[in-house]
Design a protein around this motif. Structure first.
Motif, PDB file in Angstrom:
ATOM      1  N   ASN A   1      39.990  61.593  58.846  1.00  0.00           N
ATOM      2  CA  ASN A   1      41.042  60.629  58.518  1.00  0.00           C
ATOM      3  C   ASN A   1      42.237  60.748  59.459  1.00  0.00           C
ATOM      4  O   ASN A   1      42.772  59.737  59.921  1.00  0.00           O
ATOM      5  CB  ASN A   1      41.503  60.816  57.066  1.00  0.00           C
TER       6      ASN A   1
ATOM      7  N   GLU B   1      36.528  58.296  52.943  1.00  0.00           N
ATOM      8  CA  GLU B   1      36.396  59.111  51.732  1.00  0.00           C
ATOM      9  C   GLU B   1      35.072  58.838  51.017  1.00  0.00           C
ATOM     10  O   GLU B   1      34.402  59.767  50.555  1.00  0.00           O
ATOM     11  CB  GLU B   1      37.603  58.892  50.815  1.00  0.00           C
TER      12      GLU B   1
ATOM     13  N   GLY C   1      32.327  60.447  53.029  1.00  0.00           N
ATOM     14  CA  GLY C   1      32.358  61.900  52.826  1.00  0.00           C
ATOM     15  C   GLY C   1      31.738  62.300  51.501  1.00  0.00           C
ATOM     16  O   GLY C   1      30.979  63.259  51.416  1.00  0.00           O
TER      17      GLY C   1
ATOM     18  N   VAL D   1      36.715  65.600  55.795  1.00  0.00           N
ATOM     19  CA  VAL D   1      37.209  64.255  55.479  1.00  0.00           C
ATOM     20  C   VAL D   1      38.658  64.106  55.952  1.00  0.00           C
ATOM     21  O   VAL D   1      39.040  63.094  56.544  1.00  0.00           O
ATOM     22  CB  VAL D   1      37.081  63.971  53.963  1.00  0.00           C
TER      23      VAL D   1
ATOM     24  N   TRP E   1      34.375  69.919  46.572  1.00  0.00           N
ATOM     25  CA  TRP E   1      34.446  68.465  46.550  1.00  0.00           C
ATOM     26  C   TRP E   1      34.011  67.915  45.192  1.00  0.00           C
ATOM     27  O   TRP E   1      34.563  66.968  44.690  1.00  0.00           O
ATOM     28  CB  TRP E   1      33.558  67.904  47.661  1.00  0.00           C
TER      29      TRP E   1
END
Lengths: 111, 152
Positions: free
Chosen positions: B40, B23, B26, B36, B148
């Motif tokens: 993951n 994270e 990212g 992301v 984001w």
């Protein structure tokens, strides 16, 4: 994994918080099975607070759904993000679940 | 060089730290939520496989993880000292049938293959090396103001 559980009328809402991964999926699955075993036949699983879901989480969701089906319980999902939805599609399990856009719709569907 | 490296013990409880690293990586590189999440999930599946099956019960080891952005791609290298294991050798899962007939396993490597553009396995000496890569489309490197960063 934190699991919040609440009642709305006859519906037990189960909200897992954290990652539905190999560590988080077992307690989540145990909780759903316990709710079914305690006699609830109306379940709503709200996925809005999960960080991500791995294959272990899908395995648990499928097992829980199979169990619910066996005892003729309703199991509905809501709070499915775009990322999580894409994994449902990749796993070709989207059609196996009833997915509602909101918690209110989910409660209505699970009732 | 835009990369981050870490080593984790072969324990499931070490995986939460990996999620945090992905994270942060990212965020630093302006990667989308989607990328992301894909990284993951793919890393989760690969690391779970290694931690659960590569070692003798109780054996302690370390797994190396490296994230890098090279030529518009995110490249993830994972290496471990476990027994030789090529995850690409697993047969594709049976994804047909209704709820009652549906098999519940085998989705892990299926997710990895489908979330990433390329997956390469090599055995180098006593180590397994897996390289995952995915092209970052222009819409997957969001500018400030995008999803984001939030709209300001």
């Amino acid at each position: 994994m934190e699991i919040v559980e609440m009642l709305r009328g006859p519906v037990t809402i189960i909200e897992p918080r954290g990652a539905l991964d190999k560590s988080g999926a077992p307690p989540f699955g145990d909780r759903i099975f316990a709710v079914i075993d305690s006699g609830s036949r109306n379940l709503l699983v709200d996925l809005q607070q999960i960080v991500y879901i791995s294959s272990a989480g899908f395995r648990t969701l499928l097992l829980a759904h199979k169990r619910a089906d066996e005892v003729k319980a309703k199991l509905v999902l809501c709070g499915v993000s775009a990322e999580v939805r894409r994994l449902f599609e990749l796993g070709r399990v989207l059609d196996l679940f009833t997915i509602c856009a909101t918690r209110d719709e989910g409660v209505a569907k699970a009732t | 060089m835009e990369n981050v490296q870490t080593r984790i013990p072969n324990r499931l409880d070490a995986m939460a730290g990996v999620v945090s690293i992905v994270e942060a990586f990212g965020k630093e590189h302006g990667l989308s939520h989607r990328i992301v999440n894909d990284v993951n999930v793919a890393l989760d599946e690969v690391l779970n496989n290694i931690i659960s099956y590569a070692f003798e019960p109780g054996a302690r080891s370390e797994i190396g993880i490296r994230l890098e952005i090279i030529g518009g791609k995110i490249v993830i290298d994972i290496d471990d000292a476990g027994r030789p294991f090529d995850p690409l050798g697993a047969p594709p899962p049976d994804l047909t049938g209704g709820l009652r007939e549906r098999r519940v396993g085998g989705l892990g490597i299926h997710f990895v293959r489908n979330l990433m553009d390329a997956v390469e396995y090599t055995r180098v000496g006593e180590r397994n090396r897996l390289r995952l890569s995915k092209t970052l489309a222009s819409d997957e490197r969001e500018e400030p103001g995008g999803e984001w960063h939030g709209n300001r």
